[in-house]
Motif scaffolding. Structure first.
Motif, PDB file in Angstrom:
ATOM      1  N   PHE A 127     -11.247   7.853   6.554  1.00 56.34           N
ATOM      2  CA  PHE A 127      -9.794   7.986   6.649  1.00 56.34           C
ATOM      3  C   PHE A 127      -9.435   9.460   6.512  1.00 56.34           C
ATOM      4  CE2 PHE A 127      -5.445   7.876   5.052  1.00 56.34           C
ATOM      5  CZ  PHE A 127      -4.866   6.986   5.934  1.00 56.34           C
ATOM      6  N   THR A 157       0.835  -1.201   0.000  1.00 55.72           N
ATOM      7  CA  THR A 157       0.000   0.000   0.000  1.00 55.72           C
ATOM      8  C   THR A 157       0.865   1.244   0.000  1.00 55.72           C
ATOM      9  OG1 THR A 157      -1.806  -1.126   1.133  1.00 55.72           O
ATOM     10  CG2 THR A 157      -1.752   1.276   1.313  1.00 55.72           C
ATOM     11  N   SER A 199      -1.560   2.033   9.849  1.00 64.09           N
ATOM     12  CA  SER A 199      -2.364   1.021  10.539  1.00 64.09           C
ATOM     13  C   SER A 199      -3.123   1.629  11.716  1.00 64.09           C
ATOM     14  CB  SER A 199      -1.506  -0.163  10.977  1.00 64.09           C
ATOM     15  OG  SER A 199      -0.503   0.238  11.874  1.00 64.09           O
ATOM     16  N   LEU A 221     -11.941   2.238  11.477  1.00 62.27           N
ATOM     17  CA  LEU A 221     -12.836   1.093  11.609  1.00 62.27           C
ATOM     18  C   LEU A 221     -13.567   1.066  12.951  1.00 62.27           C
ATOM     19  CD1 LEU A 221     -10.595  -1.646   9.985  1.00 62.27           C
ATOM     20  CD2 LEU A 221     -12.612  -0.560   8.988  1.00 62.27           C
ATOM     21  N   TYR A 247      -3.004  11.598   8.654  1.00 67.57           N
ATOM     22  CA  TYR A 247      -2.001  10.618   8.251  1.00 67.57           C
ATOM     23  C   TYR A 247      -0.674  11.312   7.968  1.00 67.57           C
ATOM     24  CZ  TYR A 247      -0.158   6.852   5.139  1.00 67.57           C
ATOM     25  OH  TYR A 247       0.588   5.864   4.526  1.00 67.57           O
ATOM     26  N   ILE A 285      -6.133   3.396  10.233  1.00 62.36           N
ATOM     27  CA  ILE A 285      -7.116   2.420   9.760  1.00 62.36           C
ATOM     28  C   ILE A 285      -7.884   1.848  10.953  1.00 62.36           C
ATOM     29  CG2 ILE A 285      -7.409   0.141   8.698  1.00 62.36           C
ATOM     30  CD1 ILE A 285      -5.091   0.921   6.794  1.00 62.36           C
ATOM     31  N   TRP A 286      -7.170   1.519  12.027  1.00 64.25           N
ATOM     32  CA  TRP A 286      -7.822   0.994  13.226  1.00 64.25           C
ATOM     33  C   TRP A 286      -8.846   2.001  13.751  1.00 64.25           C
ATOM     34  CZ3 TRP A 286      -8.786   2.258  18.207  1.00 64.25           C
ATOM     35  CH2 TRP A 286      -9.219   1.239  19.047  1.00 64.25           C
TER      36      TRP A 286
END
Length: 142
Positions: free
Chosen positions: A126, A75, A113, A120, A131, A116-117
């Protein structure tokens, strides 16, 4: 859109490794994937056994998933190749001024990650800006 199943993803990693070891030409994403596989020798035995790779299950004690880890690396490579989100390439190159390549990649993967956690578990989109901020906030090496 490319949306492989768990089995297809694992077989992609195994097939890329098999083709490389057999001296065969790599195609498409395999060319991005190969340096990632080479940089992770501890996964090579698993990649050499597609049957084992398909059966492998995450150990709840250590929580490390080699297939997720490799996927996150891929990714990142895709993000860097198209500078998406815009600015990731510059943020990543900033890390390379103070970190070795693999160490810089792992910092970005930790940021990715983590977001993303959060996305979710908190049902939110996002946040590309967050980021990039997290990537830029890497601890300074002395």
């Amino acid at each position: 859109m490319f949306d492989p199943s768990r089995e297809q993803s694992r077989l992609f990693f195994c097939e890329t490794w098999r083709a490389y070891r057999a001296g065969e030409a790599l195609e498409g994403l395999q060319t991005l994937m190969l340096p990632i596989l080479i940089a992770h020798p501890k996964y090579h035995p698993l990649l050499e056994s597609p049957e084992e790779a398909l059966e492998w299950d995450c150990d709840p004690e250590d929580g490390h998933n080699p297939f997720l880890h490799l996927s996150l690396h891929l990714t990142l490579e895709e993000q860097l190749s198209i500078d998406q989100p815009a600015g990731i390439r510059a943020a990543y190159h900033g890390l390379l001024r103070q970190y070795a390549t693999h160490e810089a990649q792992h910092h970005v993967l930790t940021c990715l990650s983590g977001l993303i956690w959060e996305m979710l578990h908190h049902s939110r989109p996002f946040d590309s800006e967050e980021y990039l901020k997290r990537i830029r906030r890497a601890p300074k090496k002395h």
